[in-house]
Structure formats: C-alpha cells, structure tokens
Design an enzyme around this catalytic site. Sequence first.
Site, mmCIF file in Angstrom:
data_model
loop_
_atom_site.group_PDB
_atom_site.id
_atom_site.type_symbol
_atom_site.label_atom_id
_atom_site.label_comp_id
_atom_site.label_asym_id
_atom_site.label_seq_id
_atom_site.Cartn_x
_atom_site.Cartn_y
_atom_site.Cartn_z
ATOM 1 N N HIS A 46 83.096 25.748 31.862
ATOM 2 C CA HIS A 46 83.314 26.067 33.281
ATOM 3 C C HIS A 46 82.217 26.974 33.859
ATOM 4 O O HIS A 46 81.523 26.584 34.796
ATOM 5 C CB HIS A 46 84.720 26.635 33.486
ATOM 6 N N HIS A 70 80.799 34.912 35.590
ATOM 7 C CA HIS A 70 81.763 35.202 36.659
ATOM 8 C C HIS A 70 83.202 35.358 36.195
ATOM 9 O O HIS A 70 83.984 36.021 36.859
ATOM 10 C CB HIS A 70 81.650 34.181 37.798
ATOM 11 N N GLU A 74 87.466 38.881 34.527
ATOM 12 C CA GLU A 74 88.816 38.455 34.896
ATOM 13 C C GLU A 74 89.578 37.879 33.716
ATOM 14 O O GLU A 74 90.760 38.153 33.528
ATOM 15 C CB GLU A 74 88.721 37.415 36.009
ATOM 16 N N ASP A 75 88.905 37.096 32.898
ATOM 17 C CA ASP A 75 89.608 36.418 31.818
ATOM 18 C C ASP A 75 89.363 37.015 30.438
ATOM 19 O O ASP A 75 90.069 36.695 29.496
ATOM 20 C CB ASP A 75 89.226 34.924 31.795
ATOM 21 N N ASP A 141 82.382 28.089 42.091
ATOM 22 C CA ASP A 141 83.493 28.232 41.150
ATOM 23 C C ASP A 141 84.651 27.335 41.580
ATOM 24 O O ASP A 141 85.177 26.530 40.814
ATOM 25 C CB ASP A 141 83.912 29.715 41.156
ATOM 26 N N ASP A 261 82.080 6.875 65.088
ATOM 27 C CA ASP A 261 81.092 7.628 64.314
ATOM 28 C C ASP A 261 81.419 7.589 62.826
ATOM 29 O O ASP A 261 81.089 8.477 62.071
ATOM 30 C CB ASP A 261 80.985 9.069 64.805
HETATM 31 MN MN MN Z 1 85.956 30.500 37.469
#
Ligand code: MN
Length: 724
Positions: A46, A70, A74-75, A141, A261
Amino acid sequence: MEERLIALFTERFGEEQAEIMRQAVSFAARVHCNQKRDDGSPFLSHPLNVASYLLDMGMDAPTVIAGVLHDTVEDGDNVQIEDIERMFGKEIAFLVDGVTKLTKSGKQTYVTKKQEQTENLRKLFLAIAEDVRVVIIKLADRLHNMRTIDVCSPQKQIKKSRETLEVYAPLAHRFGMGAIRSELEDLSFRYLMPEEYENIKAQVDVQQKERLELLSSAMEKMKTLLREANIEGSVSGRPKHLYSSYRKMQRNNCTLHELYDLIAIRIIVDTVTDCYAALGVVHATWKPLPGRFKDYIAMPKPNLYRSLHTTVMDEHGIPFEVQIRTKEMHATAEYGIAAHWMYKEGRKSMTELDKKTSWLRQVLEADETTEDSKEFVDNILKDFLGEYVFVLTPQGEIIDLPVGSTPLDFAYRIHTNIGHHCQHARVNGNVVRLDYKLKTNDVVEIITSNSQAGPSRDWLSIVKTQSAKNKIRQWFKHENREENIQRGREMLEETAKRHAQSLAILMKPEYVNEVLKRHNLASVEDLYSAIGFGGVSAGQVLHKLIDLHRKEERLDELQKKLEDAGQEPAKKPQRKANPKGIIVHGDPGMAVFFGNCCNPLPGDPIVGYITRGRGVSVHRADCKNLESLMKESERMIEVEWALDARTNFSATIRVFIEDQPGSLMEVSKVLLGLNVNMTNLSSRSTEDGYAAMEITCTVAGAEQLDVIISNLKKIKQVVDVFRV
Ligand code: MN
C-alpha cells in the site's frame, strides 16, 4: 514494485536522496511486517503504491518519501512522530503527521465515531493550510484504497465510498486535481449505487463509441485545418467520466441521449496564442452555439483550471464540445496543484500555490471565534466542498459561493462589516431582494449604509453559508442581550408547548444546572440569551431537560423495584460508608469497586450492580453499560456517596491547546491557583500547532472537576477540554 520505485526515484533525485528513500522503505517494511491488507497481501504494497503514484505525478522527494512512511505512525505499534522526525527530519515528519489521524484507532477518547472523524478532518485541514503537499499525499492514499476496495466488506465499501464522495473528491476538485477527482467519484459511485452505475456504464459504452465514430471525420478535418494554419497540436476525443454524466442527467432530468458533451474534442497546443488561433479555426469552420463559449484562460476558475470551451455544430446539425488548452494547462487540469511541482522551473508559482489554499486560510481566519471542531469542519464541508457558483465583484474578481447563496453571503464573504451594514444589493446592475439566489457569472455589488445598524434577525434564515451565519450570530450575541433573553425565554416556552411539556416541571434547578454546564454557561439568563441569538437551539435544551427528567423517573422506579424486592427501604439507609466512600444500601459490608467504563466521582449520580463474586460495581447513572446491566434488575442495588467521604479520586482530563511558548505555563498557573494536586502530566505536540495534554489529578468529586474544566476552558489558547 519496490525496485522499480527506487530505480525511478534515483533517476529523478540522485543517489543522495535515494539513500534516504531506501531507509524509508526498509523502515516501513519493518513496521508493517506483520500487517496484511484486506486481501491478505503484505501491507507494505500500500505505501509503496502511494509513493509510486506521487512519483508519477511529479512530486518532490520529501513528498514521495512521506508517501512511503504515511501509515507508519498510524498503524505501527510503537512508532511516534518524533521517531520519524529523528530519522527523516522535520519536513518529512510534518507531512507524515499531517495525514496521520489524531488518535490511534482502538483508543476510545471520543464520544462518537462522528466526533472522531470531525476531529481528524479538522487536523487534516489545518495541516493542508500549512503545507498543501499534505492533501496530495492524502488523496493518493485514498485513491489506492479505493482502487483496492473490492476485497473489503460491503459495510466498509459503503462507508469509505460515502466519505470519499463527501470529502475527498470535492477536495481533489478544490485543488484542481481533475484526474483523481474523476476516478474517486466513479469508484465511489460504483459502490454506493451499483445498479445505476452498471446501467449508465452499459449505455455510455455504446453511445460513446457511436459518438466517437460520428466525430471521427470532424477530428480528422480539425487536424488538417490546424496543419494548414501552421498550428502545432494534437486532437483527441475525451469521454466524460460516469459520475459527472449521471449527475448531469439527474440535475437536468434528461436521458443520456440528450447530453451532447458526452464526448468533447480536445485540442492541445503549445502556446496561449495558439489556443486563440485554434479557436478561430474552429469557429470559422463550424457554427458555434450561442452562449456556449467560455474563456477560462482570461478568467481561470478559482481552482486555476484554464481552457477555452466552445460548442459547435457539425454538418449534420449535431452539437459537440471543443476544449482548447496548452500542455501546461492540461497538466493543471489533470493534476491541479500537483502540476506545480511538475512545472516548477522558472515560474513565480508560489503566488499560485498561495491562491490555491487561500480559501482554506480564509476559513481559518474568519472562524477564529469557532471553538467547536464540528462547526469548523462543517463550515469547510458546506461552504467550500459542495457545489458552487462563481460570481464577480464589480472589479472582476471571482468569488465562489455554495449553490443557493445570496447577496448577503457574498457581502459577508467580502468582509464582516460589509455584511453587517449591507442595505441592498445590485446584481448585473439591477436591485435584487436580499434572498436572491446568485447564479454563475452574476456581477454583484453591495450597497452599505451606516444607518443600517446591523444585521436583521431574519437574515439567519436567508443566508446559506455557515460563516455568514456565524458572523450574524456573533453580532447578536454581543449587541442585544436584553432582547435576546426575552426572546430566548419565549422561544423555549413555545417549543415546550409544541411538545406538550411543562417547563414548570422541567426547569428544576438540578436539571438546569446540568444544561448550563453542558453549554458552558453561567446563568439561566445566559441560557435564554444563547437561545435568543441562535447559539443554542431551544429544541436541544428542551430535549436535554426531558432526558434528565426521564432519567430521574427511571431512578425512582429502580428504587421502588428495590423496595418491592424486600430490601431495606431507602428511607432509612444504613449510613455506614465503606473505605471507598460509598454507602451500599441494605448491605454495607459488601466490597465495592468502580466501573472502569465511567470512573464515577463523588457528586455524580450513581447506581450499583451486584456482580458474581466480586462485590458491587458502581457506575455513573448515565453510564452506557448500565442499560444492559439494568436488564437484570434484581442485581441492581442502590448506592450513594457518603457525605463525609475523605477519599481522593483520580481523574484524567485531556486539554487541546495552542502550542505556543507559555501555553503550558498558563495551564499550570490555573491548576495551581485552584490548588489542584497533579499526579501526572504529559504533553504531546500535534505539529499542526496544537499540544494535546493529558493531566491526571486528584479531586474530591465531580463538582471540583467541573470547576477545573471550566476554568481551563477560559484560557485563551485552550481549544478543548474534556474528561477522559
Ligand atoms: Mn494509507
């Protein structure tokens, strides 16, 4: 994947940066080594995909590296933002922190999921205002998560899709990132409305093919004409994305056939002069439809989109749209703000970057008065991320406002005082009513007057934007206290009457105090006044009062049940407290412990529950767990606080405060002044200018804690305080 990414990265940024990149990849690999994605593949894929997308978009080295890292904070089990800063420096750490949620999931610090989401969005918006690269990482992300969402549970698909459609696609649009926006919208559309999606997709596939065939001779002709006119350029057919076609059909209540269009012909040339030359060629060959020509080069959209648009008719009388732009404009249309990094060289592009985030900074400034995160985030979602119209000032400056906005919204957007003193408005030269709904391209002029003392109360129901509403409320809050009190009282009475409730019963001092505490108000007059100027809704107050009343009735009922069950009547409780300062009615000898779920303090209304073998667990009367415990009513037992309880209780509060020198000092001063004994204090910088402090202190009861909290709230730098 990993090798390709590092090879491309090295080619672009050189060996020195590549070394940092390799460290980032191996760090992320270590942190995520035991984690799997929903499809069972290793989690590392990821962040690597996100980084690779950022690299393809032409982002700079710190952004790509932050893409790799990133999710580590958080994880990762034990990774702090400070670790990232130590290893990779301040810049990368800021970017990573910007996309990291406020709390690691699992820790239940917020009352509701919604509140947690709001806090996270607030943090994200603040980070974006400071460094716009944060939004690019966040969108990359989200894009990868949406691309791979088919393996997730249906609930997760729907939840993520809704959030994407409500927040992230509009954000991409705001920052001009057309390619990401289209893909995010189509993916969300697919999971939120699968039937409509499949239906429209099948139709579009067929019709776009027909359309392309129909237009192929026009496209061939266009190429020849450009060559003859000595204009270098490419011509292509561009299909519209599904969700925007769907929206257009909904809005105009028409079928796909009627959207002419569905395919646009796009001409991409080298220079701005060539754009206009190509337009001349097109208009000389095909008949333009009146009113369809738009010059977004001379007047770019607020998200900096630039192009010439026109609609012309082919020889069979079939209309088609033509878009003409340079390569650079094309990159801006596809990648928006990210194109800045692609075309960075030799441009004074900092001002452009500034423009792209100026709306966000405007909200930050205008809403300095907004203490409430929810209000702040709502302002952004409603005023800036919905559908909008473009109107013009008499000087030709473009202002965007949400659809449904009025001249008053316009006036307040320009300046608070122009709003307050707005007397009337002219649109395209004609005087209009103040509730006139603005349309794109309207030229709006506000006529102010000093004799206009201030806003009128019915403006609150006219204005569309949250920020105008806030400003009007603020004005009433300061100006008309007496009138507000009178009016607030009447409003509450009317509301009670409508609900067939009697205020005589509901306005018990203990209920009212509860309501005052909840809204941080000092007196009943303040409460009326707040209702009067619209800061607190009469309905909310009434429902809280009803709630408190019902709770008391329930407790009475409970007591009756206990009496009926043959226990000692509550009238003659045994006044013997055990060491915890709790009197257990009927059985003073029983061991007592406090529910971890709600940590009751002396003064909180409490209820006891006889556990199997561990004695009596004591909960706050409003504890969430109580509802299920109440089912076994025979196990409920009446308890109360011993009045002379000397025991001290430990309570933890969380304080969000602006991270400035002296902030901590202010907090300590207040606590010292209140003679509070702190047993633990920790503070963590959130890098978006806030510090999250956790203070554990010893208190005698709930009342003291309330005093502490309300005093802390008075500190200027304090954003929020709550009991954990
Ligand atoms: Mn992520």
